[in-house]
Design a protein around this motif. Structure first.
Motif, PDB file in Angstrom:
ATOM      1  N   ASN A  40       0.815  -1.210   0.000  1.00  0.00           N
ATOM      2  CA  ASN A  40       0.000   0.000   0.000  1.00  0.00           C
ATOM      3  C   ASN A  40       0.854   1.268   0.000  1.00  0.00           C
ATOM      4  N   LEU A 137      -3.431  -6.435   4.211  1.00  0.00           N
ATOM      5  CA  LEU A 137      -4.691  -5.807   3.820  1.00  0.00           C
ATOM      6  C   LEU A 137      -5.695  -6.869   3.399  1.00  0.00           C
ATOM      7  N   SER A 161      -8.918   0.935   8.147  1.00  0.00           N
ATOM      8  CA  SER A 161      -7.682   1.536   8.631  1.00  0.00           C
ATOM      9  C   SER A 161      -6.613   1.717   7.564  1.00  0.00           C
ATOM     10  N   ASN A 162      -6.921   1.311   6.329  1.00  0.00           N
ATOM     11  CA  ASN A 162      -5.924   1.445   5.286  1.00  0.00           C
ATOM     12  C   ASN A 162      -6.628   1.588   3.947  1.00  0.00           C
ATOM     13  N   LYS A 163      -5.843   1.678   2.878  1.00  0.00           N
ATOM     14  CA  LYS A 163      -6.425   1.780   1.545  1.00  0.00           C
ATOM     15  C   LYS A 163      -5.823   0.739   0.628  1.00  0.00           C
ATOM     16  N   GLU A 171      -7.433  -3.879   7.826  1.00  0.00           N
ATOM     17  CA  GLU A 171      -6.148  -4.553   8.014  1.00  0.00           C
ATOM     18  C   GLU A 171      -6.404  -5.822   8.822  1.00  0.00           C
TER      19      GLU A 171
END
Length: 195
Positions: A40, A137, A161-163, A171
């Motif tokens: 990421n 992820l 919490s992420n992309k 995650e």
């Protein structure tokens, strides 16, 4: 290319020390789109300055890191295909695990799974760690499957919490402890200890 030193190997993968003659390959693998998406990162690293910093970081030694070259060993000669690392917390005897299989010819052949097993074997039977953990992820299903095959189990998730490719994702937190190491232990086999 120098003849590789393999610390441990199975049928598909082997692991050995980081090699200075492969620093350009390590850097190149980190710049592949599959690695950028998997980690990421939104952009590749800049070539000139970052390559020097990257080379310096790989050549430096630290008591907090164990770095490995990952090899595919199913051909006539071991072929370097990626890297793996344990980021140690020696006060707690735990480590965070990362792996990147950068060579496309090794992807989807079980090299990453077997390399992960070998690193875990090293972590538990050489370094004496009590837990190895990672974060992945949720859409990275191939990586999750490989980690599960190597003994990792899902311990929870951090939501939104992420992309991943521009969209918000969870995650997944995974870990493995020595009692759940699926084996076999190449370390114990190599040194004649009981399995």
């Amino acid at each position: 290319m120098n003849k590789p030193e393999l610390w441990l190997h199975g049928d598909r993968a082997g692991i050995g020390p980081i090699r200075s003659d492969l620093l350009e390959d390590y850097w190149r693998w980190e710049q592949r789109i599959s690695t950028i998406v998997g980690y990421n990162r939104q952009t590749p690293q800049q070539i000139a300055t970052t390559r020097e910093i990257y080379t310096s970081a790989y050549e430096s030694s630290s008591e907090r890191q164990i770095k490995f070259t990952v090899y595919a060993v199913d051909g006539p000669e071991p072929l370097p295909v990626g890297t793996a690392m344990l980021l140690l917390d020696l006060g707690l005897d735990v480590a965070e695990y990362t792996v990147a299989i950068g060579a496309s010819e090794a992807r989807g052949k079980g090299v990453g799974t077997e390399a992960t097993l070998l690193v875990l074997d090293y972590a538990f039977h050489v370094t004496g760690l009590e837990c190895v953990y990672l974060t992945v992820l949720e859409p990275n299903a191939g990586a999750i499957t490989a980690y599960e095959r190597a003994g990792f189990r899902c311990q929870g998730m951090r939501r939104n919490s992420n992309k991943w490719l521009g969209r918000r994702v969870n995650e997944i937190h995974m870990d493995v402890v020595p009692a759940e190491f699926p084996g076999p232990s190449r370390v114990k086999q190599q040194f004649g200890a009981d399995s």
